[in-house]
Design an enzyme around this catalytic site. Structure first.
Site, PDB file in Angstrom:
ATOM      1  N   LYS A   1       0.697  -1.236  -0.160  1.00 38.87           N
ATOM      2  CA  LYS A   1      -0.009  -0.056  -0.067  1.00 38.87           C
ATOM      3  C   LYS A   1       0.855   1.190  -0.085  1.00 38.87           C
ATOM      4  CE  LYS A   1      -0.637   0.118   5.064  1.00 38.87           C
ATOM      5  NZ  LYS A   1      -1.395   0.131   6.121  1.00 38.87           N
TER       6      LYS A   1
ATOM      7  N   TYR B   1      16.511  30.400   8.098  1.00 42.19           N
ATOM      8  CA  TYR B   1      15.474  31.147   8.727  1.00 42.19           C
ATOM      9  C   TYR B   1      15.689  31.172  10.491  1.00 42.19           C
ATOM     10  CZ  TYR B   1      12.631  31.080   4.428  1.00 42.19           C
ATOM     11  OH  TYR B   1      12.483  31.289   3.144  1.00 42.19           O
TER      12      TYR B   1
END
Length: 411
Positions: free
Chosen positions: A62, A281
């Site tokens: 899956k 940042y």
């Protein structure tokens, strides 16, 4: 040398050399290169198969085989002898059916009204975990004459999908009447990775009792970690997923699985940062010495989580540059990671070279620790901007596993 220049210039036979038919992909402007070792997946499946003898070993593919490529993985496993596959959705089942025309395929997320024709068209079996689903499935089968079969999922303690034990007991007369169309009865372990969790024993007892009433129907309980809980958990079929892809199914012990993925990304710039200057940042990481920084072309948009960032008080994840582990500097951004390469030789890392994000000792589970998550999420989050390379997976003779097999005894 673990750093290499643009893959187009890599000599064939080196660790980063692409397969000839994949050179174009790796020479593109991709963020990086994700290599999936299909032979390692097959080896992991065979180890699980031997551990579970005499139970059948299925393959859970899956979520695009946990991000590794469902069509390629299913084909490799089928060539190795895997006969049964589990997916989550019908769309996933279609991909796997195209890859493995003769295998049994189960869809875990259940049956929805008016989808019967879609199941029949690809010979796929729904995993039914609700009485309404079962009623809708019965209506479809009666009207269409479809006899492809379905699985019954029973909830034994997960409190997620599945009939209650009482609801399952209510359909036993149907089982005893014969011609019921049920090809598998299954449940799912909630805490199999924790060896001594008492929920494992409770679920085992509950499932053993109800499965015994499904006379003649194969039973399945064990996921990847459940395979290693012992023979009593293995029943007729085991359903490993994460372990196939190298994630540790026994986190309280060493990983018995081979690593499967190798992830590399490209250096786009090398720059000098003076002592006292900040990187990234928010200015959360400060250079404590004259520092060389490599900017690497991957970030949280590519599945390299922001949680792996470093700041002045916390060391983040590491990457391998020129064979040496180097720490991340500052925050991971959307498309870039800054790496402190001060401690490697000056010319060992240059623009265009590749660094290793997963591999060379950095495991998926280690990265998951830095990300604050589990290996499952790491693999399924790896972005589409990576060029993907598959190696191995060719059909090889499969040795029959028997309980007398020394390898089986040692597992």
């Amino acid at each position: 040398m673990n750093i290499a220049p643009d893959p187009k210039s890599i000599p064939q036979g080196t660790p980063l050399a692409p397969e000839p038919n994949q050179a174009a992909a790796t020479a593109s402007s991709a963020t990086g290169v994700l290599t999936v070792d299909l032979d390692a997946i097959v080896a992991n499946w065979r180890k699980l198969e031997k551990t579970a003898v005499p139970a059948e070993c299925a393959g859970v593919v899956k979520a695009d085989a946990y991000g590794c490529g469902a069509d390629q993985v299913a084909r490799a496993l089928a060539n190795a002898g895997c006969k049964t596959f589990f997916v989550a959705t019908l769309d996933e089942a279609r991909v796997v059916r195209a890859a493995v025309p003769a295998a049994a395929i189960y869809t875990l997320d259940g049956f929805f009204q008016n989808t019967g024709e879609s199941y029949a068209a690809i010979d796929c079996k729904p995993v039914i975990g609700d009485l309404n689903e079962l009623a809708e499935w019965d209506v479809f089968c009666r009207r269409s004459g479809w006899t492809g079969g379905a699985a019954i999922h029973i909830d034994t303690g997960m409190n997620r999908l599945g009939l209650t034990v009482a609801e399952a007991q209510g359909i036993i007369p149907r089982i005893n009447a014969g011609d019921h169309g049920i090809t598998l009865v299954m449940s799912h372990l909630a805490s199999a990775e924790l060896l001594n969790n008492p929920l494992n024993a409770r679920q085992l007892t509950s499932f053993r009792e109800i499965a015994s009433l499904f006379s003649g129907v194969p039973a399945s309980l064990a996921n990847s970690s459940g395979v290693f809980l012992g023979a009593q958990f293995q029943f007729d079929l085991v359903r490993p997923g994460a372990a196939l892809y190298g994630i540790n199914p026994t986190p309280e012990a060493d990983n018995p699985m081979q690593p499967v993925v190798d992830l590399k990304a490209r250096i786009v710039q090398v720059r000098n940062v003076e002592r006292g200057e900040t990187v990234g940042y928010g200015g959360t990481w400060t250079a404590r010495r004259p520092t060389r920084i490599a900017l690497v072309s991957a970030g949280y948009a590519d599945g390299y989580f922001r949680a792996a960032s470093a700041n002045d008080g916390t060391r983040g994840a590491e990457v391998v540059v020129a064979g040496k582990r180097c720490p991340i500097a500052g925050r991971v951004s959307m498309d870039l990671i800054a790496v402190d390469i001060t401690d490697i030789e000056k010319n060992a890392a240059r623009r265009g070279h590749m660094v290793t994000l997963i591999g060379e000792g950095i495991t998926v589970d280690e990265l998951a620790h830095h990300f604050g998550t589990i290996g499952y999420e790491v693999l399924t989050s790896l972005g589409k901007r990576y060029a993907r390379i598959y190696k191995g997976g060719e059909a090889t003779p499969k040795e029959p596993a028997t309980s007398a097999d020394p390898a089986a005894e040692s597992n």
